[in-house]
Design a protein around this motif. Structure first.
Motif, PDB file in Angstrom:
ATOM      1  N   LEU A   4       0.862  -1.175   0.000  1.00  0.00           N
ATOM      2  CA  LEU A   4       0.000   0.000   0.000  1.00  0.00           C
ATOM      3  C   LEU A   4       0.900   1.228   0.000  1.00  0.00           C
ATOM      4  O   LEU A   4       1.783   1.359   0.848  1.00  0.00           O
ATOM      5  CB  LEU A   4      -0.909   0.036   1.228  1.00  0.00           C
ATOM      6  N   CYS A   5       0.668   2.134  -0.955  1.00  0.00           N
ATOM      7  CA  CYS A   5       1.436   3.371  -1.009  1.00  0.00           C
ATOM      8  C   CYS A   5       0.485   4.559  -0.865  1.00  0.00           C
ATOM      9  O   CYS A   5      -0.498   4.674  -1.598  1.00  0.00           O
ATOM     10  CB  CYS A   5       2.193   3.485  -2.330  1.00  0.00           C
ATOM     11  N   MET A   6       0.807   5.442   0.070  1.00  0.00           N
ATOM     12  CA  MET A   6      -0.021   6.609   0.342  1.00  0.00           C
ATOM     13  C   MET A   6       0.849   7.853   0.436  1.00  0.00           C
ATOM     14  O   MET A   6       1.988   7.790   0.885  1.00  0.00           O
ATOM     15  CB  MET A   6      -0.794   6.437   1.660  1.00  0.00           C
ATOM     16  N   ILE A   7       0.296   8.987   0.009  1.00  0.00           N
ATOM     17  CA  ILE A   7       0.893  10.281   0.313  1.00  0.00           C
ATOM     18  C   ILE A   7      -0.096  11.036   1.194  1.00  0.00           C
ATOM     19  O   ILE A   7      -1.306  11.002   0.959  1.00  0.00           O
ATOM     20  CB  ILE A   7       1.245  11.081  -0.955  1.00  0.00           C
ATOM     21  N   VAL A   8       0.416  11.688   2.232  1.00  0.00           N
ATOM     22  CA  VAL A   8      -0.461  12.311   3.225  1.00  0.00           C
ATOM     23  C   VAL A   8       0.101  13.661   3.649  1.00  0.00           C
ATOM     24  O   VAL A   8       1.312  13.905   3.590  1.00  0.00           O
ATOM     25  CB  VAL A   8      -0.623  11.411   4.473  1.00  0.00           C
ATOM     26  N   LYS A   9      -0.807  14.506   4.095  1.00  0.00           N
ATOM     27  CA  LYS A   9      -0.425  15.786   4.698  1.00  0.00           C
ATOM     28  C   LYS A   9      -1.577  16.274   5.557  1.00  0.00           C
ATOM     29  O   LYS A   9      -2.694  16.467   5.066  1.00  0.00           O
ATOM     30  CB  LYS A   9      -0.079  16.826   3.638  1.00  0.00           C
ATOM     31  N   ASN A  10      -1.324  16.425   6.842  1.00  0.00           N
ATOM     32  CA  ASN A  10      -2.315  16.934   7.793  1.00  0.00           C
ATOM     33  C   ASN A  10      -3.619  16.130   7.729  1.00  0.00           C
ATOM     34  O   ASN A  10      -4.701  16.682   7.553  1.00  0.00           O
ATOM     35  CB  ASN A  10      -2.585  18.419   7.549  1.00  0.00           C
ATOM     36  N   GLU A  11      -3.495  14.827   7.864  1.00  0.00           N
ATOM     37  CA  GLU A  11      -4.639  13.924   7.744  1.00  0.00           C
ATOM     38  C   GLU A  11      -4.959  13.237   9.071  1.00  0.00           C
ATOM     39  O   GLU A  11      -5.455  12.115   9.087  1.00  0.00           O
ATOM     40  CB  GLU A  11      -4.360  12.870   6.668  1.00  0.00           C
ATOM     41  N   GLN A  12      -4.703  13.900  10.187  1.00  0.00           N
ATOM     42  CA  GLN A  12      -4.900  13.254  11.484  1.00  0.00           C
ATOM     43  C   GLN A  12      -6.346  12.862  11.746  1.00  0.00           C
ATOM     44  O   GLN A  12      -6.616  11.931  12.505  1.00  0.00           O
ATOM     45  CB  GLN A  12      -4.417  14.172  12.616  1.00  0.00           C
ATOM     46  N   THR A  20      -0.281  13.581  12.019  1.00  0.00           N
ATOM     47  CA  THR A  20      -0.370  12.588  10.946  1.00  0.00           C
ATOM     48  C   THR A  20       0.791  11.599  10.975  1.00  0.00           C
ATOM     49  O   THR A  20       0.580  10.382  10.883  1.00  0.00           O
ATOM     50  CB  THR A  20      -0.426  13.293   9.576  1.00  0.00           C
ATOM     51  N   ALA A  21       2.000  12.095  11.082  1.00  0.00           N
ATOM     52  CA  ALA A  21       3.172  11.205  11.043  1.00  0.00           C
ATOM     53  C   ALA A  21       3.161  10.217  12.202  1.00  0.00           C
ATOM     54  O   ALA A  21       3.479   9.031  12.024  1.00  0.00           O
ATOM     55  CB  ALA A  21       4.452  12.035  11.052  1.00  0.00           C
TER      56      ALA A  21
END
Length: 354
Positions: free
Chosen positions: A6-14, A42-43
């Motif tokens: 699974l590959c995801m890109i995220v930013k401020n997705e808490q 998020t991290a």
């Protein structure tokens, strides 16, 4: 059985990331999460689900971030999700079965993407996306916004749906700013990019610029057929004058057989001019069309509910109450709890003897 990253890109997705990852529990052999600059938790949430969390500096380019995430995958196949996507339990079971049985000569798996919903949770907008891809083929994401992968190889369609879980998201101007910054720096739009830039302009009320971009996309001559039809439909809402609305809708007929949203829009065109018999022709045609089974956008309400409820209104305007009741009942098949349907049923009670 294949292995699956699974590959995801995220930013401020808490607010949504844990929900997404919990919905795909025990499915993947590895989870790659690329954080493009979060300033929330998020991290930390990502690290609770995977030990493969990477930082990638945001450069106004979704394709670059996705390509970076793909570069970290090590399994046979790669699947991608956005943080506000979820897999419903029934779909998770189907995907687990696909993982067990997928033929290794498959290159790409297309899945349905449900992205629009009504108040009752019924799907109103869906389309298909390239969702699982063979890693060794080194597929490359393109376009900085509304990114996509040019596909080749053995491509299969499966009856599995991804649900876009954030149903009430407001439209930010992030994507529009990325396009305009790119253009100001001398960048060029792909043919597909012209369409998506036009959509961003329309969404944010820049109708005249949007008209120009829609026209540029259609004039390019190499757009995907389904995109051309969608462009004609969307462009018709940018105009206010009758001639351009009508001609733009008619233009769609050169690309493929009529689509229900186009015919319903034609019905609306005549209805608004009190030409109810002509409107009936187009609404009725919408109901008779066969829904396409390809990868394009499906606006579900135009394939049932909207033409049915509009036919009810047309026949009422023509004093044919029996037909009006018939089509309100048909609209109820699609949306039994719809306020217009219920209001009409109550109003038509006095005609029950017909």
């Amino acid at each position: 059985m294949i292995s699956l990253s699974l590959c995801m890109i995220v930013k401020n997705e808490q607010e949504v990331l844990a929900r997404c990852l919990e919905s795909v529990e025990d499915l993947f052999d590895e989870i790659i999460i690329v954080d493009t600059g979060s300033i929330d938790s998020t991290a930390a949430i990502a690290k609770g689900f995977s030990d493969k969390v990477y930082d990638f500096p945001w450069v106004d380019d979704f394709a670059k971030a996705r390509n970076y995430s793909f570069s970290k995958a090590t399994m046979d196949y790669i699947m991608w999700l956005d943080a506000d996507d979820i897999l419903l339990p029934s779909e998770l079971e189907k995907l687990k079965e696909l993982k067990r049985t997928l033929s290794p000569d498959t290159d790409v798996v297309m899945m349905k993407y449900n992205v629009g919903f009504d108040e009752g949770g019924r799907v109103t907008l869906s389309y298909c996306r390239e969702r699982i891809l063979k890693r060794q083929n080194n597929y490359v994401w393109q376009d900085p916004v509304h990114e996509f992968i040019p596909l080749w190889g053995k491509i299969i369609d499966v009856d599995i749906s991804i649900t876009h879980g954030e149903k009430n998201r407001t439209h930010s101007d992030r994507n529009l700013k990325i396009y305009e910054r790119m253009l100001s720096q001398g960048g060029e739009l792909s043919t597909r990019g012209k369409l998506y830039y036009a959509r961003e302009l329309k969404t944010h009320g820049h109708m005249q610029k949007g008209i120009g971009q829609y026209k540029a996309f259609l004039a390019a001559g190499d757009g995907w057929v389904e995109d051309c039809i969608s462009a004609c439909f969307e462009l018709s809402f940018c105009y206010e004058d009758d001639e351009n609305i009508f001609n733009t809708l008619c233009q769609s007929f050169q690309y493929a057989s009529p689509r229900a949203e186009i015919c319903t829009r034609m019905g609306e065109y005549f209805f608004n001019r009190h030409r109810f018999k002509e409107a009936i022709f187009w609404y009725d045609l919408s109901l008779k069309l066969e829904k396409p089974t390809g990868w394009g956008f499906i606006l579900e309400d135009y394939w049932g509910y909207i033409p049915a409820i509009q036919l009810c209104l047309c026949y009422y305007k023509l004093s044919d109450i029996k037909k009006a009741i018939e089509y309100n009942d048909l609209a109820a098949v699609f949306k039994p709890d719809d306020p217009s349907v219920l209001q009409n049923k109550q109003y038509f009670q006095k005609y029950n003897s017909l």
